[in-house]
Write a protein that holds these residues in place. Sequence first.
Motif, PDB file in Angstrom:
ATOM      1  N   ASP A   1      35.930  35.356  39.638  1.00 62.45           N
ATOM      2  CA  ASP A   1      37.337  34.971  39.781  1.00 62.45           C
ATOM      3  C   ASP A   1      37.479  33.593  40.431  1.00 62.45           C
ATOM      4  O   ASP A   1      38.431  32.852  40.152  1.00 62.45           O
ATOM      5  CB  ASP A   1      38.089  35.997  40.648  1.00 62.45           C
ATOM      6  CG  ASP A   1      38.197  37.362  39.993  1.00 62.45           C
ATOM      7  OD1 ASP A   1      38.324  37.419  38.758  1.00 62.45           O
ATOM      8  OD2 ASP A   1      38.147  38.360  40.725  1.00 62.45           O
ATOM      9  N   LEU A   2      36.531  33.263  41.300  1.00 60.51           N
ATOM     10  CA  LEU A   2      36.627  32.045  42.098  1.00 60.51           C
ATOM     11  C   LEU A   2      35.829  30.874  41.530  1.00 60.51           C
ATOM     12  O   LEU A   2      35.709  29.822  42.161  1.00 60.51           O
ATOM     13  CB  LEU A   2      36.139  32.342  43.520  1.00 60.51           C
ATOM     14  CG  LEU A   2      36.945  33.391  44.289  1.00 60.51           C
ATOM     15  CD1 LEU A   2      36.198  33.817  45.558  1.00 60.51           C
ATOM     16  CD2 LEU A   2      38.316  32.853  44.650  1.00 60.51           C
ATOM     17  N   ALA A   3      35.321  31.032  40.315  1.00 53.69           N
ATOM     18  CA  ALA A   3      34.407  30.044  39.732  1.00 53.69           C
ATOM     19  C   ALA A   3      34.909  28.601  39.778  1.00 53.69           C
ATOM     20  O   ALA A   3      34.135  27.685  40.111  1.00 53.69           O
ATOM     21  CB  ALA A   3      34.077  30.438  38.294  1.00 53.69           C
ATOM     22  N   PRO A   4      36.180  28.307  39.467  1.00 52.11           N
ATOM     23  CA  PRO A   4      36.601  26.898  39.436  1.00 52.11           C
ATOM     24  C   PRO A   4      36.896  26.289  40.801  1.00 52.11           C
ATOM     25  O   PRO A   4      37.291  25.121  40.885  1.00 52.11           O
ATOM     26  CB  PRO A   4      37.879  26.936  38.589  1.00 52.11           C
ATOM     27  CG  PRO A   4      38.453  28.287  38.849  1.00 52.11           C
ATOM     28  CD  PRO A   4      37.259  29.199  38.991  1.00 52.11           C
ATOM     29  N   PHE A   5      36.696  27.062  41.877  1.00 52.00           N
ATOM     30  CA  PHE A   5      37.100  26.597  43.202  1.00 52.00           C
ATOM     31  C   PHE A   5      35.929  26.232  44.128  1.00 52.00           C
ATOM     32  O   PHE A   5      36.149  25.827  45.268  1.00 52.00           O
ATOM     33  CB  PHE A   5      37.950  27.667  43.898  1.00 52.00           C
ATOM     34  CG  PHE A   5      39.028  28.250  43.024  1.00 52.00           C
ATOM     35  CD1 PHE A   5      39.861  27.437  42.285  1.00 52.00           C
ATOM     36  CD2 PHE A   5      39.204  29.631  42.934  1.00 52.00           C
ATOM     37  CE1 PHE A   5      40.854  27.969  41.475  1.00 52.00           C
ATOM     38  CE2 PHE A   5      40.197  30.181  42.132  1.00 52.00           C
ATOM     39  CZ  PHE A   5      41.020  29.346  41.401  1.00 52.00           C
ATOM     40  N   PHE A   6      34.699  26.405  43.648  1.00 53.55           N
ATOM     41  CA  PHE A   6      33.538  26.060  44.466  1.00 53.55           C
ATOM     42  C   PHE A   6      33.296  24.557  44.393  1.00 53.55           C
ATOM     43  O   PHE A   6      33.005  24.019  43.327  1.00 53.55           O
ATOM     44  CB  PHE A   6      32.291  26.812  43.986  1.00 53.55           C
ATOM     45  CG  PHE A   6      32.300  28.276  44.283  1.00 53.55           C
ATOM     46  CD1 PHE A   6      31.866  28.755  45.515  1.00 53.55           C
ATOM     47  CD2 PHE A   6      32.742  29.190  43.334  1.00 53.55           C
ATOM     48  CE1 PHE A   6      31.877  30.116  45.789  1.00 53.55           C
ATOM     49  CE2 PHE A   6      32.760  30.553  43.602  1.00 53.55           C
ATOM     50  CZ  PHE A   6      32.339  31.015  44.834  1.00 53.55           C
TER      51      PHE A   6
END
Length: 423
Positions: A223-228
């Motif tokens: 879910d958090l892939a684009p935010f790292f």
Amino acid sequence: MRYCLRCCYPENTKPSIIFDEDGMCSGCKTHEQRQKEKVDWNEKHEELKQLLESYKEQAEKNNSPYDCIIPVSGGKDSHYQAHLLTKVYKMKPLFVTYNHAYNTKIGIRNLNNLVNKFGADLLRYTTNPKTARKLSLYMLSKVGDMTWHYHAGIMTFPMQTAVKYKIPLVIWGEHGIGYLFGMYNLDDKIEFTKKHRQEHLMRGFEPEDILDDVENKEITRTDLAPFFYPSDDEINSVGVRGIYLANYHPWNQHENTKMVIENYDFETFQTREETFNLYEKVEDFFNNTHNYLKYLKFGYGRATDHASMEIRHQRMTREDGIEKIRIHEHLKRPKNLDIFLKFAGISEQEFLDRIEHLRDPSIWEKDSAGEWHLLDWIGNHLSDEGVEDARLPINEKFEVIKSPPQKSNLDNANSNDDELVTL
């Protein structure tokens, strides 16, 4: 509550704002200083031109098809950035955008228009609606922001893309928060940093914080892939750098917007609920509910932002600004809150309960019956001592800037584009 004697900002403005001994806020003082500065914009134009030429050469050596990345939403800033970089500086940009799943029809239309008008390629990351719902509910409880993933995505995915495709230059428009609240002057030549992104735009959260939170039961690493954010080693291996065009050009949103309407067919709202400004955030379906949350936390919202900027630019009196706030913001519940509640699967009471701990006690008070009451608002400070001394003369008549009516807004002429578009 103490309010700026020149504009309409309260002392509890977030991020922090400072009042001087004359009762004016740091945003007003910084703006005044910038207006008085004798800036050689031709010199800054040449400085930027040389900087961009060096990155063109670097792209050519790397055999890259793109000279730079422009993070875009399709808004008026995206159109103006694209104009400067493709038409004035002859760059070959890659447009990069993050689809947060809460789009307006006008926003999708403007994004398509941007790609078509400037003939640039677009890379778009789309978060699915189920993930958007999970993130919205989580951040609603944590920081009172159901649009956290908007900011996290557009401030992070372009940097991921820069590393992945080895494009070292990322070009933003204006460092809005810094100039709005008086954090920086032109001399600072502020550039994009992970620190600013984290502290202000991501409300202090990184994806790792969410994954480590014992209260998180649903949100996954996927879910958090684009935010790292890329590691320091990854950033340094490519030499990624983020710059702001407003450091090199006299950034005037009014004039920029009129230009992209006239020359590039940018489309605005025709009417609006939460503010009188028709050209900002037209791509954000839940912007009015987002600003309602700011109001519930701090006692002011988007109309305060816009009125304060109009006052500083000497297009509006403080009294007129307060009247705009009364009409659009004071004690107003947004109509599309109902759409968000249905999408999120929660009741209005649950919505309010989730942000109760975030109410600022300096502006909100709870009575014995459990009802919240606003303790003060700018309307109570029309004639505070010192207002006349802080007043600026009106140099330009205020005008509502909007595009000619088009098919996408004729269907919704009396609303903020009332159909949610997720893809």
